[in-house]
Enzyme design. Structure first.
Site: not given
Ligand code: GRF
Length: 217
Positions: A14, A93, A111
């Site tokens: 998170g 998900r 992303h």
């Molecule tokens: C991030 O790299 C985001 O771009 C991808 O999953 C990762 C999540 O990291 N979709 P976090 O849980 O926000 O630290």
């Protein structure tokens, strides 16, 4: 102006959610993070959210027979709290076309690549394998196809000699924490509009910017 009511959906650490929460603590930020929801009850991000005084709600996918029931529970939680915009932040998900359509242009995602390159998982490994010199991250409106949809903001990040997937991920993640709060501000502030599957920012001053050249020397 009333601040937009936002929910953030996570599955783990998170850190992007935390970046959004911190940004939304500024009094002039156009969005308020009302709810942090996780499909994993043990997601570390849930503790961060409740420590920050935000409702942290686990909705365990394992508690539901199918995806439709699980998504119905998410929708019920969102509508009960009058959520206007949903941010996916490491939510692992895949959401159904029905859910995505219900939240069309009110659902955004981050992303870790410069879309449309490297959709899907393991983006840093694949960027290194492809030998790109510039990698990055993207915040976009969500469409039914994975990692597809109108692009709101992107950050370009150089790939350095000797990078591993881990060092590159670290550099990209810092850029994610920078652009996600900007993207949410653009959308919640009414500056980013979807027109013909592209985002337009009609009232934003655009700097000419400089090219990011990698390698720089
Ligand atoms: C991030 O790299 C985001 O771009 C991808 O999953 C990762 C999540 O990291 N979709 P976090 O849980 O926000 O630290």
């Amino acid at each position: 102006m009333a601040r937009m009511r936002v929910a953030v959906l996570i599955s783990g650490r998170g850190s992007n959610m935390a970046a959004l929460v911190r940004a939304a603590q500024a009094p002039d930020y156009p969005a308020e993070i009302v709810l942090v929801l996780s499909d994993k009850p043990d997601a570390a991000g849930l503790a961060f959210a409740s420590d920050a005084g935000i409702e942290a709600l686990p909705i365990d996918r394992k508690g539901f027979a199918g995806k439709a029931d699980f998504e119905a529970a998410i929708t019920a939680a969102l509508t009960a709290r009058q959520i206007e915009l949903v941010c996916l932040a490491g939510f692992m998900r895949l959401l159904s076309a029905d859910f995505v359509e219900r939240w069309r242009d009110r659902l955004i995602n981050i992303h870790p690549s410069l879309l449309p390159s490297f959709r899907g998982l393991d983006t840093h490994e694949r960027a290194l394998a492809a030998g790109v010199r510039i990698h990055g991250c993207t915040v976009h409106f969500v469409r039914a196809a994975t990692d597809d949809g109108p692009i709101i903001i992107q950050a370009a990040v150089p790939v350095l000699d000797g990078d591993t997937a881990e060092t590159l991920q670290h550099r990209v993640l810092a850029a994610e924490h920078d652009i996600y709060p900007r993207a949410l501000a653009l959308v919640a502030g009414g500056h980013a509009r979807v027109e013909g599957e592209r985002v337009v920012l009609p009232d934003m001053a655009m700097s000419e910017g400089r090219p990011l050249i990698s390698p720089a020397a």
